[in-house]
Design a protein around this motif. Structure first.
Motif, PDB file in Angstrom:
ATOM      1  N   THR A 121       0.842  -1.189   0.000  1.00  7.17           N
ATOM      2  CA  THR A 121       0.000   0.000   0.000  1.00  7.17           C
ATOM      3  C   THR A 121       0.884   1.248   0.000  1.00  7.17           C
ATOM      4  N   GLU A 122       0.251   2.394  -0.027  1.00  8.82           N
ATOM      5  CA  GLU A 122       1.013   3.647   0.078  1.00  8.82           C
ATOM      6  C   GLU A 122       1.775   3.693   1.394  1.00  8.82           C
ATOM      7  N   ASP A 123       1.131   3.250   2.475  1.00  5.79           N
ATOM      8  CA  ASP A 123       1.818   3.190   3.774  1.00  5.79           C
ATOM      9  C   ASP A 123       2.964   2.184   3.735  1.00  5.79           C
ATOM     10  N   GLY A 124       2.769   1.096   3.008  1.00  5.89           N
ATOM     11  CA  GLY A 124       3.826   0.102   2.893  1.00  5.89           C
ATOM     12  C   GLY A 124       5.047   0.644   2.179  1.00  5.89           C
ATOM     13  N   PHE A 133      10.590  -4.422  -0.240  1.00  6.35           N
ATOM     14  CA  PHE A 133       9.836  -5.501  -0.879  1.00  6.35           C
ATOM     15  C   PHE A 133       9.474  -5.136  -2.317  1.00  6.35           C
ATOM     16  N   GLY A 134       9.404  -3.828  -2.595  1.00  2.00           N
ATOM     17  CA  GLY A 134       8.969  -3.388  -3.911  1.00  2.00           C
ATOM     18  C   GLY A 134       7.455  -3.326  -3.990  1.00  2.00           C
ATOM     19  N   THR A 135       6.948  -2.921  -5.131  1.00  2.00           N
ATOM     20  CA  THR A 135       5.500  -2.769  -5.293  1.00  2.00           C
ATOM     21  C   THR A 135       4.768  -4.084  -5.082  1.00  2.00           C
ATOM     22  N   ILE A 155      -2.115  -0.799   7.391  1.00  2.00           N
ATOM     23  CA  ILE A 155      -2.009  -1.926   6.470  1.00  2.00           C
ATOM     24  C   ILE A 155      -0.891  -1.617   5.477  1.00  2.00           C
ATOM     25  N   LEU A 156       0.116  -2.490   5.451  1.00  2.00           N
ATOM     26  CA  LEU A 156       1.272  -2.263   4.591  1.00  2.00           C
ATOM     27  C   LEU A 156       1.204  -3.049   3.293  1.00  2.00           C
ATOM     28  N   VAL A 167       0.793  -5.825   8.560  1.00  2.00           N
ATOM     29  CA  VAL A 167       0.320  -4.718   9.395  1.00  2.00           C
ATOM     30  C   VAL A 167       1.462  -4.221  10.275  1.00  2.00           C
ATOM     31  N   SER A 168       1.620  -2.910  10.361  1.00  2.00           N
ATOM     32  CA  SER A 168       2.505  -2.342  11.384  1.00  2.00           C
ATOM     33  C   SER A 168       1.614  -1.821  12.509  1.00  2.00           C
ATOM     34  N   TYR A 169       1.833  -2.352  13.702  1.00  2.00           N
ATOM     35  CA  TYR A 169       1.082  -1.896  14.865  1.00  2.00           C
ATOM     36  C   TYR A 169       1.824  -0.780  15.593  1.00  2.00           C
ATOM     37  N   SER A 170       3.132  -0.778  15.445  1.00  2.00           N
ATOM     38  CA  SER A 170       3.987   0.291  15.976  1.00  2.00           C
ATOM     39  C   SER A 170       5.352   0.135  15.323  1.00  2.00           C
ATOM     40  N   ASN A 171       6.296   0.938  15.730  1.00  2.00           N
ATOM     41  CA  ASN A 171       7.636   0.893  15.139  1.00  2.00           C
ATOM     42  C   ASN A 171       8.320  -0.452  15.319  1.00  2.00           C
ATOM     43  N   LEU A 172       7.943  -1.190  16.360  1.00  2.00           N
ATOM     44  CA  LEU A 172       8.600  -2.456  16.674  1.00  2.00           C
ATOM     45  C   LEU A 172       7.671  -3.663  16.616  1.00  2.00           C
TER      46      LEU A 172
END
Length: 238
Positions: A121-124, A133-135, A155-156, A167-172
């Motif tokens: 996604t754009e966030d990814g 990872f690339g597109t 959502i990445l 999914v990134s839930y936080s930086n870690l």
């Protein structure tokens, strides 16, 4: 770093996650719950918690599966997150992370078994730990469900069959519904554990037959996973 794995079944093996930890000379420990291993009581000895997949769901009860204690695993995940540890969930593990943060898991739009592309996604593409990872990237899948989302999560990546793949839930804290850790050895174990995979491949659009899955090359996705884990561990150390 001290890398601790929670493994739910023999065939849901860590694969490339463990290969990465060995190659970086990290200390490795396990809670193999299918062997009735006890979970760590605290997060003190853990730098990175990696929670693997399994045929269970977060709402599977002890009566249904005596070796799987969802509440206990969720409690350990919460302890690790609160202590500022790095936490990675794979498939069931990603769903347990969501539950630990108050987000209920859900059923995926499609059953996915095999190797299919995910799209960032754009966030990814903005996420520095994932954007290499690339597109698009071909990755492994073996699931019916997907993790829940918190207000802070992003959502990445998604796939054609599932809208929430990374999914990134936080930086870690990251959840991977997909299986980027698959190797030929792990896939062989999964195929042995799957009931009538050939028939399922004829019924479901995103289920491949055993020959198709085993003929896949897992090298690129494993290399991308190594890079993600290097970035995550560097972020933890800083």
């Amino acid at each position: 770093m001290n890398i601790h794995f929670i493994q739910h079944e023999t065939y849901e093996a860590p694969g490339a996650y463990q290969n990465w930890a060995k190659s970086r000379n990290h200390k490795i420990s396990f809670s193999k719950v299918y062997e009735n291993d006890v979970l760590p009581e605290s997060a003190d000895s853990i730098d990175m918690l990696i929670v693997m997949g399994g045929p269970q769901s977060p709402n599977t009860t002890l009566e249904e599966c005596p070796h799987f204690n969802a509440k206990a695993e969720i409690a350990l995940i919460q302890k690790c997150i609160s202590a500022g540890k790095a936490v990675v969930g794979v498939c069931l593990g990603s769903q347990l992370i969501g539950e630990a943060l108050g987000a209920n898991f859900d059923h995926s739009a499609e059953k996915e078994i095999g190797v299919f592309p995910i799209t960032l996604t754009e966030d990814g593409m903005k996420d520095e730990k994932i954007n290499h990872f690339g597109t698009t990237l071909n990755v492994g899948h073996w699931h019916n469900d997907m993790p829940g989302l918190t207000k802070e999560s992003k959502i990445l990546a998604f796939s054609e069959g599932c809208p929430i793949q990374i999914v990134s839930y936080s930086n870690l804290v990251y959840g991977f519904q997909c299986h980027i850790e698959l190797t030929t050895e792990v896939v062989s174990l999964l195929i042995e554990s799957e009931t009538d995979l050939l028939t399922k491949s004829e019924k479901h659009l995103f289920v491949q037959n055993p020959e198709e899955i085993l003929s896949s090359d897992f090298t690129e996705m494993n290399e991308k996973l190594f890079q993600f884990l290097d970035k995550l561990s560097s972020s933890y150390k800083s």
